[in-house]
Design an enzyme around this catalytic site. Structure first.
Site, PDB file in Angstrom:
ATOM      1  CB  SER A 145      91.465  62.526  45.254  1.00 46.73           C
ATOM      2  OG  SER A 145      92.805  62.964  45.098  1.00 46.73           O
ATOM      3  CE1 TYR A 155      92.762  57.165  43.279  1.00 47.93           C
ATOM      4  CE2 TYR A 155      93.502  59.419  42.926  1.00 47.93           C
ATOM      5  CZ  TYR A 155      93.062  58.420  43.778  1.00 47.93           C
ATOM      6  OH  TYR A 155      92.904  58.679  45.116  1.00 47.93           O
TER       7      TYR A 155
END
Length: 258
Positions: A145, A155
């Site tokens: 990501s 994350y």
């Protein structure tokens, strides 16, 4: 749910029941790959398998597994490394959404997310890398990501690990006939946000089309590109993040969390 095995190449996709994983499964099937579909929801996997077999006349194998469970993960790793049923393309796509910041979240949820986002990538990449290197061909795609280039909780940290790990593995496998690519998307129009209970932030032009995202990634894989960043807007953002001082990135992250 399978059809007879042919000489077609095989792709194994985790998180294949929806979103980017579903799109990878569809496009790889359209390119002539048999598919092994991995996710937790067997009913959804079987629906995807039926769709792909009907539309593309490929074999579609369903493998139900919660990748935060180590025994279930090992079953998937065994399938990836099975010498009698070789996997030619591995797509590590399974995701885990977090609605709360690290210290406000339950530790068990954080550990499960860590296992899915990092440990599963480690274990399955090892199984694939050893097997593919032995055959002298293959491709590993790790879905990371753009969040990995900023400083925004666990994350973000997990995705930074995935990108760096992918770059290191690509170097280790250089010249072996096996490619390794980290896909680093930004906001993408899938059901991930809805399922995770996360709102859709940002203006519309920042949201990527999953069909083009996956198509561009597969093109990058065929070119041997190690880091694939889809969309001109995110290419520009990542280019900027690579040169901005980390202290600035950390300050910006603190402001966003307030």
């Amino acid at each position: 749910m399978t059809a007879d095995r042919t000489t077609r190449p095989t792709a194994l996709v985790t998180g294949a029941s929806a979103g980017i994983g579903h799109e990878f499964s569809r496009q790889l099937a359209a390119r002539g790959h048999d598919v092994v579909l991995v996710a937790r929801d067997r009913a959804r996997l079987e629906a995807v398998a039926a769709e792909l077999m009907s539309r593309y006349a490929v074999s579609a194998e369903v493998l139900t597994a919660d990748l935060s469970d180590r025994s279930a993960l090992q079953l998937v790793a065994d399938r990836v490394g099975d010498p009698d049923r070789p996997v030619d393309v591995l797509v590590n796509n399974a995701g885990y959404g977090q609605r709360r910041s690290f210290l406000r979240n339950d530790l068990a949820d954080e550990e499960a997310a860590f296992d899915v986002l990092t440990r599963a990538v480690l274990v399955l990449s090892h199984a694939a890398g050893v097997s593919m290197r032995g055959r002298g061909r293959g491709a590993i795609i790790n879905v990371s990501s753009v969040a990995g280039f900023i400083a925004s909780g666990s994350y973000s940290a997990a995705k930074a690990w995935v990108t760096t790990f992918t770059e290191g593995l690509a170097g280790e496998l250089a010249g072996s006939g096996v490619t390794v690519t980290a896909l680093c998307p930004g906001f993408t129009n899938t059901e991930f946000q809805e399922r995770a209970g996360i709102s859709k932030p940002g203006p519309g032009f920042m949201w990527l089309d999953p069909v083009k995202l996956v198509s561009d990634c597969l093109d990058d894989v065929s070119k041997g590109r190690v880091v694939s960043v889809p969309g001109v807007q995110y290419k520009a953002i990542v280019g900027l993040l690579r040169v901005v001082p980390r202290s600035v990135i950390r300050r910006r992250a603190r402001l966003v969390r307030r």
